[in-house]
Write an enzyme that holds these catalytic residues in place. Structure first.
Site, mmCIF file in Angstrom:
data_model
loop_
_atom_site.group_PDB
_atom_site.id
_atom_site.type_symbol
_atom_site.label_atom_id
_atom_site.label_comp_id
_atom_site.label_asym_id
_atom_site.label_seq_id
_atom_site.Cartn_x
_atom_site.Cartn_y
_atom_site.Cartn_z
ATOM 1 C CD GLU A 182 27.537 34.246 -10.679
ATOM 2 O OE1 GLU A 182 28.555 34.456 -10.052
ATOM 3 O OE2 GLU A 182 26.851 35.230 -11.307
ATOM 4 C CB SER A 214 -23.566 32.680 37.052
ATOM 5 O OG SER A 214 -24.059 33.526 37.812
#
Length: 817
Positions: free
Chosen positions: A58, A442
Site C-alpha cells: 500500500e 403451594s
C-alpha cells in the site's frame, strides 16, 4: 476550502465502533451484538510480517513522506497521461483521511481535501499512530473492519497465528475487499496474494524460499463468526437489554464493551440440559402427536407409493428448522419394528424399535393410546418427522409444546447463577424466567407460614386439618378448599402441615393472621402487592409471580432473612480492557466481615465509572441488604422445608412423608424445598435451596387453557417412568434435582446455622406439648425464646405406635402436592 475541512482532533481520543460481547463468569463467550466486526489492536499486537505486507503493498515510502508521496503521485499522474496503470497515489495517511472523514467519490475536490487533511493528520499524530488507525479502520469485506476482525472472519484465528500466505491474502484486501476476498472470489484473491508476496520479496521482507512456500499454499479461507463457547441465548438477551438500557442501542452495539455476567458456564450448561431433558421426557410420556406433514397422500398403500426423490426431500426439510438436538427427516421405509429416514444432507439412517416404542398416540393431555406393537402404527413412508441422534442410529422425536423455566441465584447477593427462559430461544424468545407471571400454587405456603410464625405461631402449634365449607353470599356458592389429595388428619402440628403441603391448614393460618397483615408481609419478600389476590385463595397460590420473583423470595429463608436483588452483570470493560462498571450488590449480612472473608467482593461502587478517570480503584463500599424477617423466622421455615424433603414418620399414625422426598437422592441434608401445583395442574413448581444457592423450576403451557394432565403406564418402556397425575414433585422437581446435583457438587455441606434466641425442647409428636418420653412418640423442636410450650402431655398414646413395622408406605399419589 480550509474553513470547510473537518477537525481531525477526534483521532486522538478515538472510540472504535466494535461489537459488544457477552461472557460467562469464567470468561466464555456467550454472544456478540453489533453489525461491524472489529477487534482493535495496538501496533505491538500486530505481527511485523503483516505490517511489512501492508507497507510493501500500500505505501512502501510511508515512513519517509509527509502524508503525501510526491514520487507515488507523479507515477500515478504519468500513468494517467500514458493510459497505463502505474499504481495509485493514495498513501496510508490519505486512506486514513478518506476512511474517517470523506466519501469515496472520484472528484478532484475530494482528492484535494484528502491531501490537506493528510497534512493535518501528519502534524497531529506519529507515523505509528497513523498506521495503527489504518490497520484497525480499513474495511476488509464481510463486515470485517481492521485486520484483527478479518483474521477471525476469514480464518477463525487470532492475527498473530496467521501464516505468511494468509497474511498476504489479507494484505491484498484493501484494494477491493468485495471482489478480492477469498470467500467470494478465491481466484482473484489468489492473484492478489501473488502480487503481495512478490512485493514483499522485492522489498526484502521475505526470502525466496518463503516466497515459494507461500505461493504453493491453497486458498483456505471460509467464513467464521464469533466463536461462541457457551450458547445461552436467554442470558445473552437479558444482558443485551440491560446494556441498551444503560448506554443506548448505538453505543451498546459499537462501543466494544465486554460484558462479564455472574453466570458460571458449568451451571448454565447444566441448567439448559436439565430443562431440555425434562421437557422432552414430559412431552414424550404424553404421546406422539404425529408427523409434521406428509409427502404422500394418506390413502396410498406401500405398493402404490411413488418413490421420493432427494430433491423433494431436501426442499421439504429446508422448510422445517432444527431445535437443539432434533432435526427434520423424511421416512423412506417402514419395517415391522424399525424405519429408515433420510436427512436433509441426503444421508440415510435407521430408527430401531428402541427409538420408536415410546410413540403411542397422543389423544389429549390426559389420555394416550395403547402402546404400539409395530412401526406402521406410528409412521408411514413420506412422513416428515423430527428425529434425534441416539447412541446407535436415530430415535423418533417431536417439538415439545410444553414450556419450562429454571432460575438459580446466589442467596447472599442475588447473583444469577443460571437462567433458562424456555425450551428453545429459536422456538420462543419469551423469557419465562422474568416475564411469565404464573400462579405459584403451594410455593406460596412458606410465606403464609412465615407470617403465621411472625404472629405468634410455632412449628409445634396445632391446627385443625379438617374440611372447610364457607358460604359466599355474593355468589350463592360454598367455597370448599380441599387438600390434594383430599385426605385430612385432624389436628396436626404446623411443621407437618407445611411439609405435607396441607391446603386447609394454609387457609386457616391466613384467616387467623388476616389478609391486612399477610399481604404487606408477603410484599416484604419483593412480591408486588398488586399480584397478591385479596381473598383466601391467596393461601392456595392464586398469586401470579415470575420464577425469578419466587426464587428471590425463597432466598430470604436461605440467607437468614434478607431481601436480595437479582443481578446479572458483574462488570463491564471497554474495548481496551478498562473496567468501567463493577457491580456492588447488597449483601445479606448483619455483620459483614465474615461475608467479606468468604466472598470476592467488588472494588467499585455500582455507578458507572468515568472511562477517562484512569480507572482508579474506589474503596470497598459494602451495601447491606435489607432485613425483612428475623433470623429465627427464616431458620424455622427452613426447618419445616427441610422436613418437606427429609421428614417422614412411619411409626405413629397418621403416617406421612414430605412432598419433596425425591430430593433425598441428592444425599444432602443441608437442603430445603417446596413443591407447588396450581388448580387443575396448569402450573407445577419446585423451589429449594442450600445455604448458598436457591433454585426455582417451573413447567406449564403458554396456552392457559391447557393443563399438565396425566399419563398411564407405557408397557414398552422401563419401570423408571412417571405415570399418573402431573404435579410439582413429578413434573418440576426432576430438573431441580438434576441441576442441584451439579451445583451442590462444588459446595461443601453447610448446615443452616441456628441463630441466637432459639432453643430446642422435646415435644410430643401428636399434641405438640412437652413430654418426658424419649421413644418414637417424641422429637425435638425449635422455638424462639418465650414461645416454647409450658404444658406437659398428660395421656398415654403408646397404643397408636407401630411396633417397629415401617413397611406401610402410602401410595405415591397420596403424598403429592
Amino acid at each position: 476550502m480550509r474553513s470547510s475541512l473537518p477537525s481531525v482532533d477526534s483521532l486522538r481520543d478515538l472510540q472504535w465502533q466494535t461489537p459488544m460481547q457477552i461472557f460467562s463468569a469464567d470468561g466464555k463467550l456467550i454472544s456478540q451484538f453489533g453489525e461491524k466486526k472489529r477487534i482493535p489492536l495496538t501496533l505491538d499486537e500486530i505481527p511485523q510480517q503483516l505490517i511489512n505486507a501492508i507497507l510493501a503493498t500500500e505505501d512502501d515510502r510511508f515512513y519517509l513522506h509527509f502524508g503525501v508521496d510526491p514520487i507515488g503521485m507523479g507515477r500515478a499522474v504519468l500513468g494517467q497521461i500514458m493510459g497505463q496503470n502505474k499504481g495509485g497515489a493514495s498513501t496510508i495517511t490519505m486512506q486514513v483521511a478518506r476512511n474517517f472523514f470523506l466519501s469515496r467519490e472520484q472528484t478532484y475536490v475530494r482528492k484535494i481535501r484528502e491531501i490537506f487533511i493528510s497534512f493535518h493528520i501528519e502534524s497531529l499524530l506519529t507515523k505509528d499512530e497513523i498506521l495503527t488507525l489504518y490497520m484497525n479502520k480499513i474495511s476488509l469485506g464481510h463486515r470485517s473492519f481492521g485486520f484483527g476482525a478479518a483474521a477471525q472472519v476469514y480464518y477463525g484465528k487470532d492475527v498473530k497465528d496467521l501464516t505468511l500466505a494468509q497474511i498476504a491474502v489479507l494484505a491484498g484486501l484493501p484494494k477491493a475487499p468485495s471482489t478480492m476476498n477469498p470467500i467470494s472470489r478465491p481466484d482473484r484473491a489468489l492473484q492478489r496474494r501473488t502480487v503481495v508476496l512478490q512485493r514483499m520479496y522485492s522489498a526484502g521482507y521475505i526470502t525466496a524460499e518463503e516466497l515459494a512456500a507461500a505461493n504453493k499454499e491453497s486458498i483456505t479461507a471460509e467464513k467464521h463468526g464469533a466463536e461462541i463457547e457457551l450458547s445461552a441465548p436467554y442470558i445473552a438477551e437479558m444482558a443485551h437489554q440491560e446494556m441498551i438500557d444503560r448506554f443506548g442501542k448505538e453505543a451498546a452495539y459499537t462501543g466494544g464493551y465486554k460484558v462479564f455476567t455472574t453466570v458460571p458456564s458449568k451451571l448454565q450448561y447444566a441448567a439448559q440440559q436439565v430443562v431440555i431433558n425434562n421437557v422432552f421426557t414430559y412431552d414424550q410420556r404424553h404421546g406422539y402427536r404425529g408427523p409434521l406433514t406428509s409427502l404422500r397422500p394418506d390413502d396410498t398403500t406401500d405398493g402404490d407409493i411413488e418413490p421420493i426423490a432427494q430433491a423433494e426431500i431436501a426442499e421439504v426439510l429446508a422448510s422445517f428448522p432444527s431445535y437443539h438436538s432434533i432435526v427434520p427427516a423424511v421416512v423412506t421405509a417402514v419395517a415391522e419394528q424399525s424405519a429408515q429416514i433420510t436427512l436433509e444432507d441426503g444421508r440415510n439412517e435407521n430408527i430401531a424399535w428402541d427409538g420408536l416404542s415410546w410413540a403411542r398416540a397422543y389423544f389429549n393431555d390426559d389420555k394416550q393410546a395403547a402402546p404400539p406393537q409395530t412401526a406402521s402404527e406410528i409412521m408411514k413412508v413420506g412422513d416428515v418427522v423430527m428425529v434425534a441422534a441416539a447412541e446407535t442410529g436415530y430415535r423418533l422425536s417431536q417439538l415439545p409444546e410444553v414450556s419450562s423455566a429454571l432460575i438459580s441465584l446466589a442467596t447472599d447477593n442475588g447473583a444469577i447463577k443460571a437462567a433458562v427462559g424456555g425450551f428453545s430461544f429459536t422456538q420462543s424468545q419469551f423469557n419465562r424466567v422474568t416475564q411469565a407471571k404464573r400462579q405459584v400454587g403451594s410455593n406460596i405456603k412458606p410465606f403464609i407460614y412465615s407470617a403465621a410464625l411472625d404472629s405468634g405461631y410455632t412449628l409445634a402449634s396445632i391446627v385443625n386439618d379438617t374440611p372447610i365449607n364457607q358460604w359466599d353470599r355474593s355468589t350463592g356458592v360454598v367455597w370448599r378448599p380441599k387438600n390434594s389429595p383430599p385426605t385430612y388428619n385432624g389436628e396436626i402440628r404446623l411443621r407437618l402441615g407445611l411439609a405435607q403441603s396441607k391446603n386447609v391448614i394454609a387457609v386457616r393460618l391466613l384467616r387467623d393472621v388476616g389478609l391486612d397483615k399477610v399481604i404487606p408481609y408477603l410484599a416484604s419478600f419483593g412480591f408486588d402487592p398488586d399480584d397478591l389476590p385479596r381473598n383466601e385463595s391467596l393461601a392456595l397460590g392464586s398469586a401470579s409471580l415470575t420464577p425469578i420473583e419466587v426464587a428471590t423470595g425463597f432466598a430470604t429463608f436461605a440467607n437468614g432473612g434478607f431481601l436480595i436483588e437479582p443481578y446479572l452483570i458483574e462488570r463491564i470493560e471497554d474495548s481496551f480492557g478498562n473496567v468501567i462498571f463493577q457491580a456492588n450488590p447488597a449483601i445479606a449480612c448483619d455483620s459483614c466481615e465474615d461475608i467479606m472473608a468468604a466472598t470476592e467482593l467488588p472494588h467499585n461502587n455500582s455507578e458507572q465509572i468515568d472511562a477517562f478517570n484512569e480507572n482508579e480503584i474506589q474503596p470497598v463500599i459494602i451495601n447491606k441488604a435489607e432485613r425483612v424477617i428475623s433470623a429465627q423466622n427464616a431458620f424455622l421455615i427452613t426447618e419445616a422445608l427441610n422436613s418437606a424433603i427429609w421428614g417422614a414418620d412411619w411409626n405413629i399414625k397418621p403416617f406421612w412423608q414430605g412432598t419433596g422426598y425425591r430430593a433425598r437422592s441428592l444425599k444432602r441434608r443441608d437442603i430445603a424445598g417446596k413443591t407447588g401445583t396450581t388448580n387443575q395442574a396448569k402450573d407445577a413448581w419446585f423451589s429449594g435451596y442450600s445455604r448458598r444457592i436457591v433454585t426455582t423450576s417451573w413447567i406449564g403451557f403458554d396456552d392457559p387453557s391447557r393443563n399438565l394432565g396425566q399419563t398411564t403406564y407405557n408397557s414398552n418402556l422401563g419401570k423408571d417412568q412417571i405415570t399418573g397425575k402431573e404435579f410439582g414433585a413429578k413434573s418440576a422437581q426432576p430438573p431441580w434435582i438434576n441441576f442441584m446435583k451439579v451445583a451442590l457438587a462444588d459446595l461443601p455441606i453447610e448446615p443452616f446455622e441456628q441463630p441466637e434466641a432459639l432453643i430446642s425442647v422435646r415435644i410430643d409428636k401428636t399434641s405438640g406439648k412437652l413430654t418426658t418420653k424419649t421413644d418414637k412418640t417424641s422429637e425435638f423442636e425449635y422455638f424462639e425464646l418465650g414461645t416454647a410450650p409450658t404444658e406437659y402431655i398428660s395421656h398415654d398414646i403408646s397404643s397408636e405406635i407401630l411396633d417397629g413395622d415401617n413397611s406401610i408406605v402410602p401410595n405415591e399419589d397420596e403424598i403429592f402436592d
